[in-house]
Design a protein around this motif. Structure first.
Motif, PDB file in Angstrom:
ATOM      1  N   CYS A 116      44.168  38.983  37.844  1.00 46.09           N
ATOM      2  CA  CYS A 116      42.866  39.472  38.316  1.00 46.09           C
ATOM      3  C   CYS A 116      42.172  38.416  39.184  1.00 46.09           C
ATOM      4  N   ALA A 117      42.302  37.144  38.811  1.00 49.62           N
ATOM      5  CA  ALA A 117      41.724  36.074  39.627  1.00 49.62           C
ATOM      6  C   ALA A 117      42.371  36.052  41.003  1.00 49.62           C
TER       7      ALA A 117
ATOM      8  N   ALA B 234      41.062  38.957  43.167  1.00 49.10           N
ATOM      9  CA  ALA B 234      39.724  38.704  43.714  1.00 49.10           C
ATOM     10  C   ALA B 234      39.751  37.657  44.817  1.00 49.10           C
ATOM     11  N   HIS B 235      40.722  36.749  44.768  1.00 51.47           N
ATOM     12  CA  HIS B 235      40.843  35.677  45.776  1.00 51.47           C
ATOM     13  C   HIS B 235      42.317  35.541  46.148  1.00 51.47           C
TER      14      HIS B 235
ATOM     15  N   THR C  42      39.943  41.167  49.248  1.00 52.54           N
ATOM     16  CA  THR C  42      40.519  41.337  47.915  1.00 52.54           C
ATOM     17  C   THR C  42      41.696  42.290  48.023  1.00 52.54           C
TER      18      THR C  42
ATOM     19  N   LEU D  75      37.512  41.563  36.027  1.00 52.02           N
ATOM     20  CA  LEU D  75      37.135  41.991  37.375  1.00 52.02           C
ATOM     21  C   LEU D  75      35.695  42.490  37.467  1.00 52.02           C
TER      22      LEU D  75
ATOM     23  N   SER E 131      33.367  42.603  40.680  1.00 51.22           N
ATOM     24  CA  SER E 131      34.166  42.346  41.884  1.00 51.22           C
ATOM     25  C   SER E 131      34.316  43.574  42.771  1.00 51.22           C
TER      26      SER E 131
ATOM     27  N   ILE F 270      36.725  45.612  42.387  1.00 53.35           N
ATOM     28  CA  ILE F 270      38.160  45.922  42.411  1.00 53.35           C
ATOM     29  C   ILE F 270      38.481  46.889  41.281  1.00 53.35           C
TER      30      ILE F 270
END
Length: 321
Positions: A77-78, A81-82, A100, A118, A121, A123
Motif C-alpha cells: 500500500c505504501a 501511494a508512492h 498513485t 490507504l 489516499s 486509492i
C-alpha cells in the motif's frame, strides 16, 4: 465524453442468446492484427516515459500469494501511494501529478489492513472473491465472500466465473451467476475474471465476455494469474472488440483488465497501444483500464530511471517484485 469523465456504471441488459450464439472469432485474423502492433507502433524517450507514467496510474498493484502477511500488504500500500522514489519524481518533474497506482488488490483476509493503510489516499481497495482462483466453492459461500469484502471496505470486487458454464455453452447459468454477484456487490465495482486460459477457444472468450457484460460487469478481466496461460494480446483484442460491440449495442461503457504475465514495460506499452487503437483515449484511464500486476512496477521504474540517468538500476533498488 471527455477522456477523464468517469463512465456511468453498466446496469446490464437482458440476456440475448441470439447475439451470444452468433459470435464467431477468426483466430488467423486476430493473430494478424495483434502481430502488427509491436512493429507499427513504438514510443521512445519522453513519449515512452509519459506512456509508462500512464501505465502506473492504471495498475492494480497486487499481492495474492500464500505467504502474504499484514506487513507485506502495508508495504504494498505504501508503494501504491508512492510508486516512484522521490528523487525520480523530482527528476521527471511530476510532483504535481500526485501519481498513485489505480488500486491495491488483495485477498479478503487483508482488505481491512489495506483499507487502513490507504485511508485518505483515494486509492481503492479491490478484493478477489467468489472462491478465487478456481471459483468452485459453494454458490452461497461465494456470495457471502462478496458481502464480507464489501463490509470490510473493499470498493472493487474481482469475481471469478464457473468456467464449466462456458465450456458447456450454458449461457443462462453464466448470466444468472454473474448477475447475482453483481447484485451482491452493491455499490462496489465488479470485475469479472473469465479465466481465458481455461476456456479452450477465442470464440468462447468472446461469448463469455458478452454474457458477463450483459449481466452487469463493470470490467471484464482476462485471468486470475494462476492459469497456465493468462493475458495475451490475441485474447485482449477479442475482449476489447466485445467491449466495443457491447457499447455500440447498448451505449454502456465497460472496462478491461488484462492480468497475469505482464511484467515488462514494453508489454505495458503494447497493451496501452491496443486500448488506444481499439477503444480510444477514454480507455487509457484507470476508470476503464487496469493492469493486474505484481512485478510490472519494478521494470517500469527501472525504465524511467534509465530515461533520467541513462543507466539501468539493479532490480534490488526497486524491490517490489
Amino acid at each position: 465524453m471527455a477522456p477523464d469523465t468517469h463512465p456511468v456504471r453498466n446496469p446490464g441488459t437482458a440476456l440475448d442468446l441470439s447475439v451470444v450464439r452468433g459470435i464467431r472469432v477468426n483466430r488467423s485474423a486476430v493473430e494478424r492484427r495483434v502481430g502488427s502492433l509491436p512493429g507499427r507502433r513504438t514510443v521512445k524517450k519522453e513519449w515512452q516515459a509519459a506512456w509508462l507514467l500512464r501505465a502506473i496510474s492504471c495498475m492494480d498493484l497486487t499481492t495474492l500469494s500464500g505467504d502474504d502477511t499484514p506487513g507485506n500488504v502495508r508495504r504494498l500500500c505504501a508503494k501504491a501511494a508512492h510508486p516512484l522514489k522521490p528523487e525520480l519524481v523530482d527528476a521527471l518533474g511530476i510532483r504535481d501529478l500526485a501519481l498513485t497506482t489505480g488500486a491495491v488488490c488483495v485477498y479478503h483476509q487483508y482488505v481491512s489492513t489495506a483499507v487502513d493503510a490507504l485511508r485518505g489516499s483515494g486509492i481503492p481497495v479491490a478484493a478477489v472473491s467468489t472462491g478465487f482462483p478456481a471459483g468452485l466453492s459453494p454458490f452461497e459461500q461465494r456470495l457471502a465472500e462478496i458481502h464480507a469484502s464489501v463490509a470490510a471496505g473493499a470498493t472493487e470486487i474481482d469475481i471469478v466465473i464457473t468456467r464449466a458454464y462456458v465450456l458447456t455453452g450454458n449461457w443462462v447459468a453464466l448470466y444468472d451467476e454473474v448477475r447475482a454477484f453483481r447484485d451482491a456487490c452493491g455499490d462496489a465495482h465488479m470485475k469479472t475474471i473469465l479465466g481465458v486460459g481455461e476456456l479452450a477457444t477465442l470464440t468462447n472468450v468472446a461469448r463469455a465476455s458478452m454474457v458477463a457484460m450483459m449481466a452487469g460487469s463493470d470490467f471484464i478481466k482476462t485471468s486470475t494469474g494462476k492459469e497456465p496461460t493468462n493475458a495475451t494480446l490475441p485474447v485482449g483484442l477479442v475482449m476489447t472488440r466485445m467491449i466495443r460491440d457491447f457499447g455500440e449495442r447498448t451505449g454502456h461503457e465497460v472496462g478491461f483488465k488484462p492480468a497475469g504475465g505482464i511484467r515488462t514495460a514494453k508489454q505495458a506499452v503494447d497493451w496501452l497501444i491496443l486500448m488506444k487503437e481499439e477503444l480510444g483515449d477514454r480507455w487509457l484511464r484507470p476508470h476503464l483500464f487496469r493492469f493486474g500486476a505484481s512485478g510490472l512496477l519494478t521494470d517500469v521504474e527501472r525504465q524511467l530511471e534509465h530515461y533520467v540517468t541513462g543507466r539501468y538500476a539493479a532490480a534490488h533498488r526497486q524491490p517490489m517484485v
